[in-house]
Scaffold this motif. Structure first.
Motif, PDB file in Angstrom:
ATOM      1  N   ILE A   1     -10.408  -5.954 -17.482  1.00 24.07           N
ATOM      2  CA  ILE A   1      -9.023  -6.403 -17.337  1.00 24.07           C
ATOM      3  C   ILE A   1      -8.155  -5.179 -17.105  1.00 24.07           C
ATOM      4  O   ILE A   1      -8.603  -4.042 -17.240  1.00 24.07           O
ATOM      5  N   ASP A   2      -6.858  -5.390 -16.765  1.00 26.06           N
ATOM      6  CA  ASP A   2      -6.003  -4.232 -16.520  1.00 26.06           C
ATOM      7  C   ASP A   2      -5.318  -3.793 -17.807  1.00 26.06           C
ATOM      8  O   ASP A   2      -5.312  -4.506 -18.815  1.00 26.06           O
ATOM      9  N   ALA A   3      -4.721  -2.606 -17.754  1.00 25.38           N
ATOM     10  CA  ALA A   3      -4.097  -2.021 -18.932  1.00 25.38           C
ATOM     11  C   ALA A   3      -2.938  -2.871 -19.452  1.00 25.38           C
ATOM     12  O   ALA A   3      -2.703  -2.957 -20.666  1.00 25.38           O
ATOM     13  N   GLY A   4      -2.211  -3.498 -18.530  1.00 30.26           N
ATOM     14  CA  GLY A   4      -1.092  -4.343 -18.950  1.00 30.26           C
ATOM     15  C   GLY A   4      -1.545  -5.491 -19.835  1.00 30.26           C
ATOM     16  O   GLY A   4      -0.881  -5.844 -20.820  1.00 30.26           O
ATOM     17  N   GLN A   5      -2.684  -6.092 -19.488  1.00 28.96           N
ATOM     18  CA  GLN A   5      -3.218  -7.184 -20.301  1.00 28.96           C
ATOM     19  C   GLN A   5      -3.627  -6.682 -21.684  1.00 28.96           C
ATOM     20  O   GLN A   5      -3.467  -7.378 -22.679  1.00 28.96           O
ATOM     21  N   VAL A   6      -4.164  -5.463 -21.734  1.00 29.37           N
ATOM     22  CA  VAL A   6      -4.534  -4.892 -23.029  1.00 29.37           C
ATOM     23  C   VAL A   6      -3.294  -4.673 -23.884  1.00 29.37           C
ATOM     24  O   VAL A   6      -3.274  -4.978 -25.078  1.00 29.37           O
ATOM     25  N   HIS A   7      -2.235  -4.135 -23.259  1.00 26.14           N
ATOM     26  CA  HIS A   7      -0.992  -3.907 -24.001  1.00 26.14           C
ATOM     27  C   HIS A   7      -0.417  -5.223 -24.537  1.00 26.14           C
ATOM     28  O   HIS A   7       0.046  -5.287 -25.687  1.00 26.14           O
ATOM     29  N   ASP A   8      -0.442  -6.277 -23.705  1.00 21.53           N
ATOM     30  CA  ASP A   8       0.045  -7.587 -24.155  1.00 21.53           C
ATOM     31  C   ASP A   8      -0.785  -8.089 -25.331  1.00 21.53           C
ATOM     32  O   ASP A   8      -0.253  -8.656 -26.303  1.00 21.53           O
ATOM     33  N   ALA A   9      -2.110  -7.903 -25.233  1.00 19.04           N
ATOM     34  CA  ALA A   9      -2.994  -8.334 -26.312  1.00 19.04           C
ATOM     35  C   ALA A   9      -2.721  -7.549 -27.590  1.00 19.04           C
ATOM     36  O   ALA A   9      -2.721  -8.112 -28.692  1.00 19.04           O
ATOM     37  N   LEU A  10      -2.454  -6.253 -27.450  1.00 20.88           N
ATOM     38  CA  LEU A  10      -2.147  -5.427 -28.623  1.00 20.88           C
ATOM     39  C   LEU A  10      -0.844  -5.864 -29.279  1.00 20.88           C
ATOM     40  O   LEU A  10      -0.740  -5.902 -30.515  1.00 20.88           O
ATOM     41  N   ASP A  11       0.149  -6.225 -28.464  1.00 22.53           N
ATOM     42  CA  ASP A  11       1.410  -6.738 -29.024  1.00 22.53           C
ATOM     43  C   ASP A  11       1.145  -8.000 -29.842  1.00 22.53           C
ATOM     44  O   ASP A  11       1.705  -8.192 -30.934  1.00 22.53           O
ATOM     45  N   GLU A  12       0.308  -8.870 -29.290  1.00 25.12           N
ATOM     46  CA  GLU A  12      -0.035 -10.109 -29.996  1.00 25.12           C
ATOM     47  C   GLU A  12      -0.768  -9.804 -31.300  1.00 25.12           C
ATOM     48  O   GLU A  12      -0.482 -10.403 -32.353  1.00 25.12           O
TER      49      GLU A  12
END
Length: 326
Positions: A35-46
């Motif tokens: 996946i891309d880094a943006g998706q990882v960041h969104d997941a980390l926020d969650e």
């Protein structure tokens, strides 16, 4: 695997990866999962919001996963509490149905005088106009939600004006969020200028009208008033509904007055927000019950989290209980 705990598939994958590879950064996690880094960041926020990820105590500025025994167990406990609350609401609804059924069948020969269903919205409005003309002493009402339908306000305006001019006392309890809608706010000001009495509370769960404490109207479906109403004549049920209104009225804030904060600086809406989220309601459900936008609920919760000295909502809830805010 953990979707029932409110964790998205991507967030779960990121969390599991962090448990296995605690030293990996965003780039490594993204490459591993495809996946891309943006998706990882969104997941980390969650995951941070769910208290499944926190700042590393040994590597400041880096994130580390919370132990499943702590983080997932807390989410499971919240899910169980949510189920328990739903069960309580189901049982309360069943009790209300039983009470209505008992009243409905007390006297089959007088059945129509106990409970009458009015199917169409236009018919409900016509009946409200009839009842307004019949009212001799007072009319009490619960008004849920924020903005009120323009057609509903237009229909009630001449009816309320005529009743107030006859000396009828009209008391209305609105939800605090109605102030966010200019048209509804203007209506309330007009209503009060004629002698009507308005007070506000954080949450109004259902619509209700009581006429002279002898006739009550409740919606068939509390979530959609357009589906019609139930007209109640049973004295016992009306007495209970009137007591409910009197209690709400005694604790409500008069229209035009600022809500009084408690000893912790907590306003009524903020307290209700903490209680709703503590009961396991989602942001969307909480926003719907408070008559606010999801963004406003999230902003308020962020402010409360800071005031409670917490790093996550879960910790904010624990701190609120520990500091006796709830």
């Amino acid at each position: 695997m953990f979707s029932t705990l409110g964790i998205s598939t991507t967030a779960e994958a990121v969390y599991m990866t962090m448990l296995r590879q605690s030293t990996w950064g965003v780039a490594e996690i993204a490459e591993s999962l495809g996946i891309d880094a943006g998706q990882v960041h969104d997941a980390l926020d969650e995951l941070i919001e769910l208290a499944l990820v926190r700042e590393s105590p040994v590597r400041p500025g880096n994130l580390t996963p919370t132990s499943p025994k702590v983080g997932l167990a807390a989410l499971l406990a919240r899910a169980k509490a949510d189920i328990a609350q739903q069960q309580y609401e189901i049982e309360a609804t069943q009790a209300a149905i039983d009470a209505l059924s008992e009243a409905h069948h007390v006297d089959q020969s007088d059945q129509s005088d106990q409970l009458v269903q009015i199917a169409q919205l236009d018919s409900v409005r016509q009946r409200l106009q009839q009842l307004a003309r019949m009212t001799q002493v007072e009319c009490l009402s619960f008004n849920p939600g924020g903005a009120h339908r323009p057609d509903a306000m237009a229909a009630s305006k001449p009816v309320n004006q005529e009743a107030l001019e006859r000396g009828v006392t009209i008391k209305s309890i609105y939800q605090d969020s109605f102030r966010n809608d200019p048209d509804t706010l203007a209506y309330a000001r007009w209503f009060n200028s004629l002698g009507g009495e308005t007070r506000c509370v954080p949450v109004v769960l259902f619509q209700m009208i009581i006429v002279d404490r002898r006739i009550a109207l409740l919606p068939v479906d509390p979530t959609d008033a357009r589906k019609g109403a139930i007209e109640i004549h049973n004295a016992g049920i009306i007495a209970a509904l009137s007591t409910l209104f009197d209690h709400a009225w005694s604790t409500a804030t008069p229209f035009g007055s600022a809500a009084t904060a408690d000893e912790n600086g907590l306003e009524p809406t903020e307290r209700q927000l903490l209680q709703l989220l503590g009961d396991g309601n989602t942001d969307e459900a909480t926003a719907r019950k408070l008559g606010l936008s999801v963004r406003t609920v999230q902003r308020m919760m962020s402010d409360l989290t800071t005031r409670l000295g917490a790093e996550s909502r879960f910790q904010a809830g624990a701190n609120a209980v520990r500091q006796r805010w709830l």
